[in-house]
Design a protein around this motif. Structure first.
Motif, PDB file in Angstrom:
ATOM      1  N   LEU A  53       5.398   7.386  -1.427  1.00 45.51           N
ATOM      2  CA  LEU A  53       6.423   6.924  -0.482  1.00 45.51           C
ATOM      3  C   LEU A  53       6.421   5.410  -0.401  1.00 45.51           C
ATOM      4  O   LEU A  53       7.488   4.771  -0.410  1.00 45.51           O
ATOM      5  N   ARG A  54       5.247   4.808  -0.347  1.00 44.51           N
ATOM      6  CA  ARG A  54       5.183   3.343  -0.278  1.00 44.51           C
ATOM      7  C   ARG A  54       5.782   2.702  -1.525  1.00 44.51           C
ATOM      8  O   ARG A  54       6.565   1.746  -1.428  1.00 44.51           O
ATOM      9  N   GLY A  55       5.401   3.204  -2.702  1.00 46.89           N
ATOM     10  CA  GLY A  55       5.943   2.644  -3.926  1.00 46.89           C
ATOM     11  C   GLY A  55       7.445   2.813  -4.023  1.00 46.89           C
ATOM     12  O   GLY A  55       8.165   1.910  -4.472  1.00 46.89           O
ATOM     13  N   TRP A  56       7.937   3.965  -3.586  1.00 48.91           N
ATOM     14  CA  TRP A  56       9.370   4.259  -3.631  1.00 48.91           C
ATOM     15  C   TRP A  56      10.146   3.368  -2.670  1.00 48.91           C
ATOM     16  O   TRP A  56      11.204   2.829  -3.023  1.00 48.91           O
ATOM     17  N   LEU A  57       9.628   3.205  -1.452  1.00 43.69           N
ATOM     18  CA  LEU A  57      10.289   2.309  -0.497  1.00 43.69           C
ATOM     19  C   LEU A  57      10.299   0.870  -1.009  1.00 43.69           C
ATOM     20  O   LEU A  57      11.282   0.142  -0.813  1.00 43.69           O
ATOM     21  N   ALA A  58       9.223   0.461  -1.661  1.00 44.05           N
ATOM     22  CA  ALA A  58       9.185  -0.886  -2.232  1.00 44.05           C
ATOM     23  C   ALA A  58      10.254  -1.042  -3.302  1.00 44.05           C
ATOM     24  O   ALA A  58      10.935  -2.075  -3.378  1.00 44.05           O
ATOM     25  N   ALA A  59      10.410  -0.025  -4.143  1.00 45.85           N
ATOM     26  CA  ALA A  59      11.440  -0.084  -5.178  1.00 45.85           C
ATOM     27  C   ALA A  59      12.832  -0.124  -4.555  1.00 45.85           C
ATOM     28  O   ALA A  59      13.709  -0.873  -5.018  1.00 45.85           O
ATOM     29  N   LYS A  60      13.056   0.655  -3.518  1.00 44.40           N
ATOM     30  CA  LYS A  60      14.353   0.618  -2.835  1.00 44.40           C
ATOM     31  C   LYS A  60      14.589  -0.753  -2.199  1.00 44.40           C
ATOM     32  O   LYS A  60      15.697  -1.298  -2.274  1.00 44.40           O
TER      33      LYS A  60
ATOM     34  N   ASP B 195      -0.711   1.247  -8.420  1.00 39.35           N
ATOM     35  CA  ASP B 195      -1.161   0.857  -7.081  1.00 39.35           C
ATOM     36  C   ASP B 195       0.042   0.301  -6.308  1.00 39.35           C
ATOM     37  O   ASP B 195       0.748  -0.587  -6.774  1.00 39.35           O
ATOM     38  N   SER B 196       0.249   0.847  -5.121  1.00 41.80           N
ATOM     39  CA  SER B 196       1.458   0.526  -4.359  1.00 41.80           C
ATOM     40  C   SER B 196       1.555  -0.944  -3.968  1.00 41.80           C
ATOM     41  O   SER B 196       2.653  -1.510  -3.949  1.00 41.80           O
ATOM     42  N   VAL B 197       0.433  -1.580  -3.645  1.00 38.12           N
ATOM     43  CA  VAL B 197       0.477  -3.007  -3.322  1.00 38.12           C
ATOM     44  C   VAL B 197       0.888  -3.821  -4.544  1.00 38.12           C
ATOM     45  O   VAL B 197       1.736  -4.712  -4.465  1.00 38.12           O
ATOM     46  N   ALA B 198       0.301  -3.489  -5.686  1.00 36.94           N
ATOM     47  CA  ALA B 198       0.637  -4.212  -6.909  1.00 36.94           C
ATOM     48  C   ALA B 198       2.106  -4.026  -7.269  1.00 36.94           C
ATOM     49  O   ALA B 198       2.778  -4.979  -7.712  1.00 36.94           O
ATOM     50  N   ILE B 199       2.620  -2.813  -7.081  1.00 32.65           N
ATOM     51  CA  ILE B 199       4.030  -2.555  -7.355  1.00 32.65           C
ATOM     52  C   ILE B 199       4.912  -3.391  -6.447  1.00 32.65           C
ATOM     53  O   ILE B 199       5.874  -4.029  -6.895  1.00 32.65           O
TER      54      ILE B 199
END
Length: 220
Positions: free
Chosen positions: A15-22, A69-73
């Motif tokens: 979810l974190r990675g996806w929200l970051a991409a959005k 890793d979501s932070v790195a993304i």
């Protein structure tokens, strides 16, 4: 650009990675893989796209670049589109937001274990361990301070939706799932997160998923 994520109902880091991409505003292909299933340990060795992360999700591919890793993304995407899209412009607020994201990334092990993310589930906890209760109190303290000091411009932690909200969105989901009582300011913040268009898209997809991970489901 493509983003590989796990089961939407259960995978908080996805979810974190996806929200970051959005939040980046960039177009990306979304690929969902059913993690933690019966055959996942074998399958993750067979899927070339997830091997760089040893099968952990989320994982972002951008041409030849691979980031896990979501932070790195999130930081990779911020470098591409401009850091102000993710982080507060004010130096003091930005420092606090970074600290809150880092704490979320590295802490709250008791809360994670006792309240795994399950978007579809509604199962109020009758008893919460002291360690998990301390995690909840700490998170509420951080939310209160961010809102009081830097949240005047909007309903999110630092006013407008950004990195800190991306990282605490799964906590909001957990609090909803397990019926955690929170004060009024936190209820308002949780409502803003829950009703965000992207969260609504994720919630709907979670509810429509057919995959079930038994260890995260209530006993019948």
């Amino acid at each position: 650009m493509k983003l590989i994520i796990g089961n939407k109902n259960y995978s908080s880091w996805s979810l974190r990675g996806w929200l970051a991409a959005k939040q980046s505003g960039l177009a990306f292909e979304e690929i969902t893989v059913p993690i933690l299933g019966e055959h996942w340990d074998r399958r993750k060795q067979e899927i070339d796209d997830v091997q760089p992360s040893s099968g952990k999700v989320p994982i972002l591919w951008d041409g030849d670049a691979v980031i896990w890793d979501s932070v790195a993304i999130m930081e990779y995407l911020a470098d591409k589109v401009g850091r102000d899209r993710f982080w507060p412009k004010d130096e003091v607020a930005r420092g606090m937001a970074r600290a809150m994201v880092a704490e979320m990334h590295s802490s709250y092990s008791s809360l994670r274990a006792e309240m795994p993310m399950n978007v579809r589930r509604r199962a109020p906890l009758e008893d919460v361990s002291d360690r998990t209760r301390a995690d909840v109190v700490r998170i509420l303290q951080l939310w209160a301070e961010a809102r009081a000091r830097h949240g005047r411009a909007g309903p999110f932690l630092f006013g407008t939706f950004g990195a800190a909200d991306i990282f605490y969105a799964p906590v909001v989901s957990r609090f909803v799932t397990y019926g955690i009582g929170v004060p009024g300011f936190a209820q308002s913040y949780m409502q803003a997160i829950w009703e965000h268009d992207w969260m609504q898209q994720w919630i709907t997809a979670s509810e429509n998923e057919e995959w079930v991970i038994e260890q995260y489901e209530p006993e019948q």
